[in-house]
Design a protein around this motif. Structure first.
Motif, PDB file in Angstrom:
ATOM      1  N   ALA A  96       0.839  -1.197   0.000  1.00 19.86           N
ATOM      2  CA  ALA A  96       0.000   0.000   0.000  1.00 19.86           C
ATOM      3  C   ALA A  96       0.872   1.244   0.000  1.00 19.86           C
ATOM      4  O   ALA A  96       1.934   1.273   0.640  1.00 19.86           O
ATOM      5  N   LEU A 120      -9.598  -7.776   4.436  1.00 22.46           N
ATOM      6  CA  LEU A 120      -8.293  -7.134   4.290  1.00 22.46           C
ATOM      7  C   LEU A 120      -7.534  -7.306   5.603  1.00 22.46           C
ATOM      8  O   LEU A 120      -8.015  -6.894   6.670  1.00 22.46           O
ATOM      9  N   ASN A 121      -6.386  -7.950   5.504  1.00 24.90           N
ATOM     10  CA  ASN A 121      -5.549  -8.191   6.685  1.00 24.90           C
ATOM     11  C   ASN A 121      -6.330  -8.862   7.822  1.00 24.90           C
ATOM     12  O   ASN A 121      -6.152  -8.560   9.002  1.00 24.90           O
ATOM     13  N   LEU A 143      -6.584  -1.066   6.430  1.00 24.59           N
ATOM     14  CA  LEU A 143      -5.393  -0.838   5.606  1.00 24.59           C
ATOM     15  C   LEU A 143      -4.176  -0.490   6.458  1.00 24.59           C
ATOM     16  O   LEU A 143      -4.288   0.221   7.463  1.00 24.59           O
ATOM     17  N   ARG A 144      -3.002  -0.984   6.028  1.00 25.35           N
ATOM     18  CA  ARG A 144      -1.728  -0.633   6.648  1.00 25.35           C
ATOM     19  C   ARG A 144      -0.923   0.181   5.642  1.00 25.35           C
ATOM     20  O   ARG A 144      -0.200  -0.374   4.798  1.00 25.35           O
ATOM     21  N   GLN A 147       2.825  -0.454   3.985  1.00 26.32           N
ATOM     22  CA  GLN A 147       3.212  -1.807   4.377  1.00 26.32           C
ATOM     23  C   GLN A 147       2.583  -2.837   3.426  1.00 26.32           C
ATOM     24  O   GLN A 147       1.786  -2.508   2.552  1.00 26.32           O
ATOM     25  N   ARG A 148       2.951  -4.095   3.649  1.00 28.14           N
ATOM     26  CA  ARG A 148       2.376  -5.197   2.910  1.00 28.14           C
ATOM     27  C   ARG A 148       0.973  -5.472   3.445  1.00 28.14           C
ATOM     28  O   ARG A 148       0.755  -5.519   4.657  1.00 28.14           O
ATOM     29  N   ASN A 149       0.015  -5.646   2.528  1.00 33.70           N
ATOM     30  CA  ASN A 149      -1.370  -5.925   2.880  1.00 33.70           C
ATOM     31  C   ASN A 149      -1.836  -7.160   2.116  1.00 33.70           C
ATOM     32  O   ASN A 149      -1.348  -7.456   1.026  1.00 33.70           O
TER      33      ASN A 149
END
Length: 694
Positions: A96, A120-121, A143-144, A147-149
């Protein structure tokens, strides 16, 4: 008719597909770029429907995920046990972007068949149940940024017997997924709709050229926003559409007309497209930019005839299903180009489908100049229209279908349903849906005719419910299916009288035969159903009947290419042989081979012009009224004969009056009896004239 090499058509259409700008928000100054999720997908089948319990939605789940693609289908085979549907999972990891002030990310799904659940996550963020229209799911809750999501989607294609559908129940993420930044002011469903006005039969230079901008503006922020506005640019013309002050979460509907005097018009022979740019601003801050291409044209019904830019249309073409062997509706650019090339090759100027077409396919049809009969997938749904909640669901699908098709100049009508009850006046739920559907479709797009596609059974009376529609599609299988008791369609010869009666029942609406076809799988005599020869003869027979009736605006064959269909499909030939789950009415086999009827259709279509001139009498269905000079001559002959009869009648009446005058009783006369012609002393003066007049 202009003919081109299929390879040339394929290359040209492929270029149009690849180069056509997307209608999704595009990167601009101050607006983050979209993030298409095109690679890195994994898939996992869930035949036991245990995925939720097993935690497949968790980002750290270590099940045996396999490399996958999106778009794709859950299964590439059409075995009988799979038609009822299955469940499968998709997941993709993405990086993201860092959080951008005033923007949040939304996942835009163009299509998931049938039901989608989104995580999501590890956090469930969305649920959607419409398998044919796009939808958005906000990501911000989980959402992060930077970072990787991990995005996980559960696609569930399981269905009951209803809704009834005449095509295979494909499941999966069947169209692209894109992450879209959304600003504080969000412009929903922006439309720039052609509002051209042309005189009947006149030159296009006499047309007035305007567009209608239509959208909903929403304040997604936590503060009140004043000074919001939208800048619209199309075909060299510009305007600013101001919005009122919006409180947090508030929406306002924007609609305004813009004159575009120098814009060329769109038509099948000259599919002119113009760049559109719509910029949404909160004060001086740009929050959204939308770009696409559109065309300007007028589609209208005049005196019972369908017209384009003031000229009467003569539709001829074939319907399509988005179904490629091994991929179903998960089309790529080459599949889309091939569909358009096949339509061009057969000489079609129109196509039709039972649901909203892929936006890239609509773009390609815009560029190719092939008209589209757009239809919501409200198909044989009377049993699912009984309650208010069921009708609201159907109306939401209809509205989404119209909103997502209305920017395409190739779309010439929005059909609200296909083959509902033939007598909706007596079916309360169906009548209520059709009444509401006319309003919903007309409000979403007031610029083109609204239609409904009808079952063709003889013997039913006039339906007031249909009176409100501009255009009636007539699905005819006279000579193929047997029909119902007391409403037989077994004889093709009955189609002509049925069309004549439809014109008498609905004298001011445009009529088009929207569906007809015959299955074919083997060589044999023309009088045996399901032979190639029967299909050829049937196609010519229906088109001849339509051609003999100038008030019918054309016909659309069902279908261009075969497609997968429900397992118990028998096709209508009633032959005692094993069936497969393929609909065999196509002009092209499922494997891609052209049948003899393809060439028959190609020859028939090449003999037809795009436009025609039908006299008012012929459009009204007056027997013997033809088209062109012949039709005018027939009308004049009728008028002359009527005048002669009238004069003879007047003369007879006058003679009879004279005879009465010679024999009437003088005692009952108001004045002394006088001779029929003036005698001595009359001098032919007023008194004598009065006697003749009596």
């Amino acid at each position: 008719m202009l003919r081109r090499c299929p390879a040339t058509i394929l290359a040209a259409v492929l270029a149009a597909v690849c180069l056509t700008p997307s209608a999704a928000p595009a990167a601009a100054a101050g607006v983050p770029a979209d993030l298409p999720l095109t690679t890195g997908w994994q898939t996992l089948a869930d035949p036991g429907v245990t995925g939720v319990k097993r935690g497949l939605w968790r980002p750290d789940n270590r099940a045996d995920w396999q490399p996958g693609t999106v778009p794709s289908v859950l299964s590439d085979v059409t075995s009988e046990k799979l038609y009822a549907g299955t469940v499968g999972w998709y997941r993709v990891a993405f990086d993201a972007p860092e959080r951008t002030p005033a923007f949040t990310l939304t996942a835009h799904f163009e299509q998931v068949r049938r039901t989608a659940d989104v995580w999501l996550n590890g956090v469930k963020i969305g649920h959607h149940e419409d398998p044919y229209v796009p939808f958005d799911v906000g990501l911000e809750r989980a959402l992060r940024p930077g970072q990787r999501n991990v995005l996980v989607v559960r696609a569930d294609s399981r269905k009951d017997r209803d809704p009834r559908e005449g095509w295979w129940n494909w499941g999966g993420i069947t169209r692209p997924v894109t992450l879209i930044p959304q600003g504080a002011l969000l412009l929903r469903d922006p439309g720039v709709l052609s509002d051209v006005r042309c005189p009947s039969g006149g030159a296009t230079s006499d047309c007035t050229r305007r567009v209608i901008f239509d959208a909903v503006l929403e304040n997604r922020s936590s503060r009140t926003i004043a000074g919001g506005h939208v800048n619209v640019q199309v075909a060299g013309a510009r305007m600013t559409v101001p919005a009122r002050t919006l409180a947090p979460g508030e929406r306002t509907h924007l609609r305004r007309t813009l004159t575009v005097p120098d814009a060329g018009l769109w038509s099948p022979e000259a599919p002119t497209l113009h760049a559109v740019k719509v910029t949404t601003l909160a004060g001086k801050r740009v929050t959204q930019v939308d770009r696409w291409r559109t065309g300007l044209r007028q589609v209208a019904v005049r005196d019972g005839m369908l017209t384009l830019n003031g000229r009467q249309l003569n539709l001829h073409g074939a319907s399509i299903q988005e179904d490629v062997p091994g991929k179903g509706p998960a089309l790529d650019d080459k599949d889309i180009a091939k569909i358009v090339a096949d339509l061009k090759s057969v000489g079609a100027n129109v196509t039709r489908a039972h649901y909203l077409l892929n936006p890239k396919l609509l773009d390609a049809l815009d560029a190719a100049g092939i008209m589209v009969w757009n239809q919501a997938p409200i198909y044989h749904r009377d049993v699912l229209l009984k309650t208010r909640a069921q009708r609201d669901e159907a109306l939401a699908t209809l509205r989404g279908t119209v909103l997502n098709a209305r920017n395409h100049p190739s779309v010439i009508t929005h059909s609200v349903a296909n083959e509902l009850s033939a007598v909706p006046d007596t079916v309360p739920g169906t009548r209520a849906y059709l009444d509401a559907a006319r309003t919903v479709a007309g409000e979403a797009d007031p610029t083109i005719p609204i239609s409904v596609d009808l079952l063709s059974y003889p013997g039913y009376g006039h339906q007031k419910t249909f009176d409100q529609y501009d255009l009636l599609g007539i699905n005819s299988y006279f000579g193929w299916y047997r029909g119902k008791k007391d409403h037989s369609t077994a004889d093709l010869a009955d189609l002509g009288p049925f069309l004549d009666r439809m014109r008498r029942l609905y004298p001011t609406q445009a009529l088009v035969v929207t569906e007809f076809g015959a299955e074919s799988t083997f060589s044999g005599p023309a009088d045996e159903k399901e032979t190639y020869a029967f299909q050829e003869q049937y196609l010519k027979g229906v088109m001849d009947i339509v051609a003999q009736r100038p008030f019918v605006g054309g016909s659309i064959y069902w279908t261009l290419r075969e497609f997968a269909v429900k397992p118990d499909w028998d096709g209508g030939a009633n032959r005692d042989v094993a069936r497969n789950a393929i609909h065999h009415k196509g002009l092209i086999t499922y494997a891609g081979q052209k049948k003899p009827a393809f060439q028959t259709a190609e020859r028939a279509f090449s003999d037809l012009s795009l436009y025609r001139s039908v006299s008012p009498a012929a459009a009204a269905g007056v027997p013997g009224a033809g088209r062109g000079p012949g039709g005018l001559g027939a009308i004049l002959a009728v008028l002359i004969c009527a005048l002669v009869v009238l004069l003879l009648a007047v003369d007879g009446w006058a003679i009879l009056g004279i005879l009465r005058g010679d024999h009437r009783d003088p005692r009952r006369a108001g004045s002394p009896r006088r001779p029929a012609h003036g005698g001595p002393g009359d001098g032919g003066g007023p008194q004598a004239a009065g006697a003749r007049a009596s």
